[in-house]
Design a protein around this motif. Structure first.
Motif, PDB file in Angstrom:
ATOM      1  N   ALA A 170      84.862 -45.814 -47.842  1.00  0.00           N
ATOM      2  CA  ALA A 170      83.935 -46.953 -47.785  1.00  0.00           C
ATOM      3  C   ALA A 170      83.862 -47.730 -49.106  1.00  0.00           C
ATOM      4  O   ALA A 170      83.402 -48.875 -49.130  1.00  0.00           O
ATOM      5  N   GLY A 171      84.306 -47.109 -50.181  1.00  0.00           N
ATOM      6  CA  GLY A 171      84.311 -47.807 -51.469  1.00  0.00           C
ATOM      7  C   GLY A 171      85.305 -48.956 -51.526  1.00  0.00           C
ATOM      8  O   GLY A 171      85.281 -49.767 -52.451  1.00  0.00           O
ATOM      9  N   PHE A 172      86.193 -49.015 -50.529  1.00  0.00           N
ATOM     10  CA  PHE A 172      87.167 -50.117 -50.471  1.00  0.00           C
ATOM     11  C   PHE A 172      86.835 -51.005 -49.282  1.00  0.00           C
ATOM     12  O   PHE A 172      86.516 -50.507 -48.205  1.00  0.00           O
ATOM     13  N   SER A 173      86.943 -52.287 -49.478  1.00  0.00           N
ATOM     14  CA  SER A 173      86.798 -53.211 -48.357  1.00  0.00           C
ATOM     15  C   SER A 173      88.184 -53.427 -47.752  1.00  0.00           C
ATOM     16  O   SER A 173      89.085 -53.929 -48.430  1.00  0.00           O
ATOM     17  N   GLU A 174      88.343 -53.020 -46.484  1.00  0.00           N
ATOM     18  CA  GLU A 174      89.653 -53.202 -45.856  1.00  0.00           C
ATOM     19  C   GLU A 174      90.001 -54.685 -45.771  1.00  0.00           C
ATOM     20  O   GLU A 174      91.165 -55.077 -45.943  1.00  0.00           O
ATOM     21  N   GLU A 175      88.973 -55.501 -45.572  1.00  0.00           N
ATOM     22  CA  GLU A 175      89.209 -56.947 -45.477  1.00  0.00           C
ATOM     23  C   GLU A 175      89.793 -57.479 -46.797  1.00  0.00           C
ATOM     24  O   GLU A 175      90.773 -58.230 -46.811  1.00  0.00           O
ATOM     25  N   ALA A 176      89.176 -57.038 -47.912  1.00  0.00           N
ATOM     26  CA  ALA A 176      89.664 -57.489 -49.227  1.00  0.00           C
ATOM     27  C   ALA A 176      91.078 -56.952 -49.482  1.00  0.00           C
ATOM     28  O   ALA A 176      91.939 -57.660 -50.021  1.00  0.00           O
ATOM     29  N   LYS A 177      91.299 -55.692 -49.060  1.00  0.00           N
ATOM     30  CA  LYS A 177      92.635 -55.103 -49.227  1.00  0.00           C
ATOM     31  C   LYS A 177      93.667 -55.906 -48.432  1.00  0.00           C
ATOM     32  O   LYS A 177      94.757 -56.181 -48.910  1.00  0.00           O
ATOM     33  N   ARG A 178      93.289 -56.231 -47.186  1.00  0.00           N
ATOM     34  CA  ARG A 178      94.225 -56.967 -46.321  1.00  0.00           C
ATOM     35  C   ARG A 178      94.538 -58.334 -46.917  1.00  0.00           C
ATOM     36  O   ARG A 178      95.687 -58.774 -46.955  1.00  0.00           O
ATOM     37  N   LYS A 179      93.505 -59.002 -47.420  1.00  0.00           N
ATOM     38  CA  LYS A 179      93.698 -60.332 -48.017  1.00  0.00           C
ATOM     39  C   LYS A 179      94.665 -60.225 -49.213  1.00  0.00           C
ATOM     40  O   LYS A 179      95.611 -61.005 -49.334  1.00  0.00           O
ATOM     41  N   TRP A 180      94.410 -59.223 -50.050  1.00  0.00           N
ATOM     42  CA  TRP A 180      95.276 -59.042 -51.228  1.00  0.00           C
ATOM     43  C   TRP A 180      96.717 -58.766 -50.779  1.00  0.00           C
ATOM     44  O   TRP A 180      97.676 -59.335 -51.293  1.00  0.00           O
TER      45      TRP A 180
END
Ligand SMILES: Cc1cc2nc3c(=O)[nH]c(=O)nc-3n(C[C@H](O)[C@H](O)[C@H](O)COP(=O)(O)O)c2cc1C
Length: 212
Positions: free
Chosen positions: A177-187
């Motif tokens: 949960a410490g990572f945002s999958e959305e932010a990861k996907r965008k990156w």
């Protein structure tokens, strides 16, 4: 044929580090060099055991004399034309396997007579890191003190880092949960293909350089 040895210091065969190194190999091969990937996690080996066999009077060697599964790899690197090292970042450093390999590679280079570092031959080096961190915010110390040894013995290395990598394929299945999958996907959408392209180009550039 000119030969580039690619050392994979990561445990996962199909994830970020392996993908970056496969691209380096593809670029090098396309440019006409031979590229050989060695997966350290497939080999049973130790770090330097301080036997000092590489420093025996009259029989000093700048290739490690201790015999185990790393021996043929170290001997191959001694004859190679280029070297690529790749590792995920674990707790700010390269993996234990990479560090252990580097002890065996670099200790025989070091002269305790005059503190010089001498490899069997100089060659271009590319150091690759993959990590969760970003260019602005990361805890990576990369290859750390080993980088000095590599630079002194082989030559100043080139660097390539892949940041903010996908640590798992589906974040929904893990306690992450410490990572945002959305932010990861965008990156990933914005950077990953570029990272792979940079790896391909770096492999190609190294091959072209050693074949020139
Ligand atoms: C044991 C462990 C420790 C990690 N420590 C860090 C760290 O300190 N900094 C960081 O940015 N990423 C860290 N990561 C994330 C990995 O470096 C990142 O997911 C990397 O791209 C994984 O490479 P791979 O996909 O080739 O296995 C760690 C991962 C693991 C499994």
């Amino acid at each position: 044929m000119k030969k580039i040895i690619i050392i994979d210091g990561g445990p996962r065969k199909n994830m970020n580090t392996a993908a970056m190194l496969a691209k380096v190999a593809e670029g090098a091969t396309q440019a006409g060099a031979e590229a050989k990937v060695v997966r350290l996690y497939d080999l049973a080996y130790k770090g330097c055991i301080s036997c000092l066999a590489c420093k025996i009077k009259g029989r000093a060697s700048n290739v490690c004399k201790f015999k185990d599964a790393l021996t043929p790899v170290l001997e191959e690197i001694a004859q190679a034309d280029g070297l690529v090292l790749g590792s995920p970042i674990y707790f700010g450093d390269v993996t234990g396997q990479m560090r252990t390999f580097l002890e065996r590679l670099a200790f025989p280079w070091l002269s305790y007579n005059d503190y010089s570092m001498t490899a069997p031959k100089k060659m271009p080096v590319l150091l690759i890191e993959t990590m969760n961190g970003s260019p602005e915010r990361n805890n990576s110390q990369g290859y750390g003190s080993m980088e000095y040894c590599i630079a002194a013995a082989l030559g100043q290395p080139e660097h390539l880092n892949a940041y903010n990598t996908y640590q798992v394929k589906n974040y929904g299945n893990f306690e992450l949960a410490g990572f945002s999958e959305e932010a990861k996907r965008k990156w990933r959408d914005e950077h990953w293909e570029q990272d792979l392209l940079k790896a391909f180009e770096a492999g190609k550039r190294m091959a072209q350089h050693i074949m020139a």
